[in-house]
Design an enzyme around this catalytic site. Structure first.
Site, short mmCIF file in Angstrom:
data_model
loop_
_atom_site.label_atom_id
_atom_site.label_comp_id
_atom_site.label_asym_id
_atom_site.label_seq_id
_atom_site.Cartn_x
_atom_site.Cartn_y
_atom_site.Cartn_z
N MET A 257 -1.67 4.83 -16.01
CA MET A 257 -0.61 5.86 -15.51
C MET A 257 -0.89 7.17 -16.52
O MET A 257 -1.07 7.08 -17.72
CB MET A 257 0.58 5.19 -15.62
CG MET A 257 1.92 6.08 -15.21
SD MET A 257 1.77 6.75 -13.51
CE MET A 257 2.57 8.42 -13.93
N GLU A 258 -0.80 8.42 -15.55
CA GLU A 258 -1.23 9.38 -16.44
C GLU A 258 -0.13 9.89 -17.18
O GLU A 258 -0.04 11.25 -17.07
CB GLU A 258 -1.79 10.58 -15.35
CG GLU A 258 -0.81 10.92 -14.12
CD GLU A 258 -0.72 9.97 -13.09
OE1 GLU A 258 -0.80 8.84 -12.96
OE2 GLU A 258 -0.17 10.48 -11.95
N ASN A 259 0.73 9.36 -17.84
CA ASN A 259 1.75 10.00 -18.73
C ASN A 259 1.12 10.82 -19.71
O ASN A 259 0.23 10.66 -20.18
CB ASN A 259 2.54 8.79 -19.34
CG ASN A 259 3.25 7.89 -18.67
OD1 ASN A 259 3.66 8.19 -17.44
ND2 ASN A 259 3.10 6.63 -18.64
N HIS A 282 -10.25 9.20 -14.36
CA HIS A 282 -9.02 9.17 -13.45
C HIS A 282 -7.94 9.60 -14.10
O HIS A 282 -7.39 10.85 -13.69
CB HIS A 282 -8.97 8.10 -12.44
CG HIS A 282 -7.89 8.19 -11.60
ND1 HIS A 282 -8.22 8.65 -10.10
CD2 HIS A 282 -6.75 8.19 -11.65
CE1 HIS A 282 -7.13 8.48 -9.61
NE2 HIS A 282 -5.94 8.37 -10.43
N GLU A 283 -7.36 9.03 -15.01
CA GLU A 283 -6.20 9.14 -15.75
C GLU A 283 -6.16 10.50 -16.36
O GLU A 283 -5.17 11.49 -16.38
CB GLU A 283 -5.60 8.27 -16.48
CG GLU A 283 -5.43 6.95 -16.12
CD GLU A 283 -4.65 6.64 -14.49
OE1 GLU A 283 -3.89 7.77 -14.18
OE2 GLU A 283 -4.98 5.87 -13.63
N HIS A 286 -6.01 13.67 -14.14
CA HIS A 286 -4.54 13.94 -13.74
C HIS A 286 -3.87 15.03 -14.61
O HIS A 286 -2.77 15.43 -14.36
CB HIS A 286 -3.67 12.68 -13.79
CG HIS A 286 -3.48 11.96 -12.54
ND1 HIS A 286 -3.26 12.37 -11.12
CD2 HIS A 286 -3.79 10.62 -12.26
CE1 HIS A 286 -3.28 11.47 -10.56
NE2 HIS A 286 -3.71 10.41 -10.85
N GLU A 305 -3.25 12.55 -6.05
CA GLU A 305 -4.28 11.48 -5.87
C GLU A 305 -5.72 11.84 -5.20
O GLU A 305 -6.73 11.50 -5.77
CB GLU A 305 -3.81 9.93 -5.36
CG GLU A 305 -2.69 9.57 -6.20
CD GLU A 305 -2.85 9.02 -7.84
OE1 GLU A 305 -4.05 9.22 -8.29
OE2 GLU A 305 -2.00 9.01 -8.49
N ASP A 362 7.79 4.80 -2.97
CA ASP A 362 6.72 3.95 -3.21
C ASP A 362 5.89 3.78 -1.83
O ASP A 362 4.58 3.69 -1.84
CB ASP A 362 7.17 2.61 -3.68
CG ASP A 362 7.64 2.74 -5.10
OD1 ASP A 362 6.90 3.63 -5.67
OD2 ASP A 362 8.58 2.15 -5.53
N TYR A 370 -5.77 8.56 -1.87
CA TYR A 370 -7.04 8.79 -2.96
C TYR A 370 -8.21 9.11 -2.11
O TYR A 370 -8.86 10.11 -2.35
CB TYR A 370 -7.21 7.41 -3.60
CG TYR A 370 -6.11 6.79 -4.62
CD1 TYR A 370 -4.60 6.61 -4.19
CD2 TYR A 370 -6.19 6.95 -5.91
CE1 TYR A 370 -3.87 6.38 -4.91
CE2 TYR A 370 -5.16 6.69 -6.56
CZ TYR A 370 -4.07 6.29 -6.31
OH TYR A 370 -2.90 5.73 -7.09
N ARG A 539 -1.09 -6.08 -12.81
CA ARG A 539 -1.85 -5.13 -12.06
C ARG A 539 -1.73 -5.29 -10.52
O ARG A 539 -2.42 -6.17 -9.95
CB ARG A 539 -3.21 -4.96 -12.45
CG ARG A 539 -3.96 -3.74 -12.18
CD ARG A 539 -5.05 -3.41 -12.68
NE ARG A 539 -5.79 -2.21 -12.24
CZ ARG A 539 -6.91 -1.74 -12.45
NH1 ARG A 539 -7.77 -2.35 -13.44
NH2 ARG A 539 -7.52 -0.73 -11.99
N MET A 540 -1.06 -4.43 -9.93
CA MET A 540 -0.72 -4.70 -8.55
C MET A 540 -2.15 -4.79 -7.68
O MET A 540 -2.13 -5.60 -6.80
CB MET A 540 0.23 -3.80 -7.87
CG MET A 540 1.88 -4.29 -8.35
SD MET A 540 2.88 -3.32 -7.63
CE MET A 540 2.58 -1.65 -8.29
N1 BES Z 1 -0.39 7.51 -10.75
C1 BES Z 1 -1.37 6.51 -10.32
C2 BES Z 1 -0.58 5.34 -10.46
C3 BES Z 1 0.73 5.15 -9.56
C4 BES Z 1 0.68 5.54 -8.16
C5 BES Z 1 1.88 4.79 -9.93
C6 BES Z 1 1.88 5.70 -7.57
C7 BES Z 1 3.17 4.90 -9.23
C8 BES Z 1 3.11 5.14 -7.89
C9 BES Z 1 -2.52 6.21 -11.23
O1 BES Z 1 -3.06 7.46 -11.61
C10 BES Z 1 -3.57 5.55 -10.66
O2 BES Z 1 -3.86 6.03 -9.50
N2 BES Z 1 -4.23 4.38 -11.11
C11 BES Z 1 -5.06 3.57 -10.20
C12 BES Z 1 -6.15 3.68 -11.20
C13 BES Z 1 -7.07 4.47 -10.47
C14 BES Z 1 -8.75 4.50 -11.35
C15 BES Z 1 -7.57 4.42 -9.11
C16 BES Z 1 -4.70 2.21 -10.72
O3 BES Z 1 -3.67 1.75 -11.29
O4 BES Z 1 -5.17 1.32 -9.95
ZN ZN Z 2 -4.08 8.46 -9.91
#
Ligand code: BES
Ligand code: ZN
Length: 588
Positions: A257-259, A282-283, A286, A305, A362, A370, A539-540
């Site tokens: 998460m790109e905080n 990736h992060e 962002h 994204e 969401d 992406y 990790r979802m």
């Molecule tokens: N910003 C996203 C995570 C996110 C997206 C949180 C939508 C809440 C809602 C983050 O930058 C992201 O895309 N993470 C990916 C990894 C990336 C390498 C594709 C992930 O967590 O799988």
């Molecule tokens: Zn992202």
């Protein structure tokens, strides 16, 4: 520009938040944050102000020594509750005192037993997309940006970190002071409290993790400074000061998460090979595409994204070579069609600009933003050539820095600076039509062709040999697993696990694909291992496909609900919410 964001209750004609000074007391015993916040507005407010909240307990509201009245509207599961503050008389500043709920959906409060060290509790936040409202009343829309400062009080033995500049963190006093001088949207607010160690990685980069993990984490991400150098060449100067990372417990719902200034990372990315460096790329990207230029609403999520995935592929191409970049693109293409086939090629959910006025942010943050977004930007690049497109990228970043932008705002800018794109690329179809256009520059990858060859042999009854796959790139294994038939003989599952050396490769993403196949294939003996995986990892991206396979398979279906009940206490509210929705939809 003012427009309505259906994922928020706020009315931006009342005025916008400009700055917030927080005083936060972190209480692990009651699982609450006790907060006093002083809000500065961009312009004076008259009468009423609406703010987004979720299960916030209000204690006090005042302005210039005068009490403010407040009222909460009815609770909506998705939007939360509108907080109606009343009695403003052209005031530009006010103070709120409130407490978060133990059920705040941005926060995960973890027991010591859920951490690597096992001795101290761990708290972390995840605000994207619309969870910041469960930490503080705010205009929880990415179209509003504000700066902030924060004093955070924590138990003396713990460290507080925020996605902000750390002004002071005196040894042993338990008081940490932060400042965020660049304006951010609410979803980029972030905090974590834990027993943390820190390691410098470069002049501007460093990493926080529990002491037990810090060595491995520092090694895995040692090349971050180099990634920053490449990112700056593509995107322009890094405007946020430092870039640090924080490794979270495995229940973290995302890869990263790109905080701002402090990317939050899953520990599943620490695999001992530096094989997940593209996650950091990736992060980090962002920091420009998303944090500097932000989607104005979640319907424009692809601006965040799609652009970030595009930047990620460009930087990865430099750091890892063209073969590797082509391979990931081929994998992404397959994945894109797979998802589209799943939701329906003509489903509105496959449009880059998400249509409608849905309230659930969401549901607008699909994986398609992406890959389809990235493929669209590559088409734009092909249309004018890399040199001109690169020039455009820098202009785009500079022109919109620290602003929030809609898809239409982006298209206007594109039309002004690169009008030829519109002659060669069917922009309207890419952005507003479902599915994929008929013609586009599809990726070619000889590494992917190798995978296809092995797959077609397998379909003719020939299992791959260890020799054939032993030097395979991570994305070759992923492609192979992605393209295997959904169900195969159980004996083949057993063989493939060995041939692909899944255990040795130590990459949980492989297991996501593998377990989904095992479930559909009826490999029942593997279930305890699968369930352990889902219980440990939040990790979802890694566990949702497994849950989906379970509910879609007769013999495994009944095990999904009890498994969910077991993880309820272990995973972040975001993960639990997503799992619950999946089970509900499947009727189990
Ligand atoms: N910003 C996203 C995570 C996110 C997206 C949180 C939508 C809440 C809602 C983050 O930058 C992201 O895309 N993470 C990916 C990894 C990336 C390498 C594709 C992930 O967590 O799988
Ligand atoms: Zn992202």
């Amino acid at each position: 520009m003012t427009f309505r964001d259906p994922t928020s209750y706020v009315d931006l004609t009342q005025g916008k938040i400009h700055h917030i000074d927080f005083h936060i007391q972190v209480d692990f015993a009651s699982r609450t944050l006790d907060i006093e916040a002083t809000y500065q507005m961009q312009e004076p407010i008259h009468g009423s102000l609406y703010l987004d909240t979720f299960k916030i307990e209000m204690e006090e509201a005042h302005v210039n020594g005068r009490k403010l009245e407040w009222e909460f509207d009815e609770n909506d599961e998705t939007l939360g509750q509108r907080l109606h503050l009343k009695g403003f008389e052209a005031d530009t500043s006010f103070i709120l005192k409130f407490r978060t709920s133990p059920e705040a959906r941005a926060l995960q409060w973890m027991n010591a037993s859920q951490t690597a060290g096992g001795k101290h509790p761990f708290l972390f936040s995840q605000c994207q997309a619309s969870n910041a409202r469960s930490i503080f009343p705010c205009q929880d829309t990415p179209s509003v940006r504000f700066t902030y400062s924060a004093e955070v009080e924590v138990p003396k033995e713990l460290t507080a970190v925020m996605a902000a500049e750390q002004a002071r963190g005196p040894e042993g006093s338990g008081l940490f002071i932060f400042n965020m001088p660049q304006p951010i949207p609410s979803y980029l607010f972030a905090i974590a409290v834990a027993n943390l160690a820190f390691r410098e990685l470069g002049p501007r980069t460093g990493i926080y993790a529990e002491p037990e993990l810090i060595d491995a984490a520092a090694w895995e991400f040692a090349e971050t400074e180099q990634t920053m150098v490449e990112a700056e060449k593509l995107l322009g100067p890094y405007l946020w000061g430092r870039y640090d990372m924080l490794v979270l417990p495995p229940s973290f719902p995302f890869g990263g998460m790109e905080n701002p200034r402090l990317t939050f990372l899953t520990p599943t990315a620490i695999i001992g090979t530096r094989g997940q460096a593209s996650l950091v790329t990736h992060e980090l990207a962002h920091a420009w595409t998303g944090n500097l230029v932000t989607n104005a609403t979640w319907q424009d999520f692809w601006l965040n994204e799609g652009w970030t995935t595009y930047a990620e592929t460009r930087i990865t191409e430099i750091l890892e070579g063209k073969d590797s970049a082509d391979l990931s693109a081929a994998y992404d293409e397959k994945r894109t069609y797979e998802i589209m086939n799943h939701v329906g090629m003509d489903s509105p959910a496959t449009c880059l600009k998400v249509p409608g006025d849905g309230t659930d942010a969401d549901s607008m943050t699909s994986q398609l933003a992406y890959t389809k977004g990235c493929f669209f930007l590559k088409e734009c690049e092909y249309a004018v050539g890399r040199e001109r497109f690169d020039d455009f990228i820098q202009k785009y970043m500079k022109n919109f820095q620290f602003q929030s932008l809609t898809t239409e705002g982006f298209l206007d800018f594109l039309n002004t600076h690169l009008p030829e794109v519109f002659e060669k690329v069917d922009v309207q179809t890419w952005i507003y039509k479902p599915g994929m256009p008929e013609t586009w520059h599809k990726p070619h990858s000889h590494l992917y062709d190798e995978v296809e060859k092995v797959l077609s042999d397998y379909k003719e009854g020939k299992l791959p040999t260890r020799e054939q796959v032993k030097d395979w790139h991570r994305h070759q294994i992923l492609s192979f697993l992605q393209d295997l038939p959904k169900a195969i003989p159980v004996e083949d599952c057993k063989q493939l696990e060995k041939v692909l050396e899944l255990e040795k490769r130590n990459d949980d993403y492989f297991y996501t694909y593998f377990y989904a196949i095992c479930i559909a294939s009826g490999y029942q003996e593997i279930m305890p291992q699968v369930e352990k995986f889902v219980e440990e990892i939040g990790r979802m991206l890694y566990i949702m496909p497994i849950m989906r396979a379970m509910v879609a398979t007769d013999w495994a279906r009944d095990r999904a609900r009890p498994l969910f009940e077991r993880v309820r206490e272990k995973h972040h509210p975001v993960t639990i919410g997503a799992m619950n929705a999946l089970l509900k939809k499947a009727g189990v």
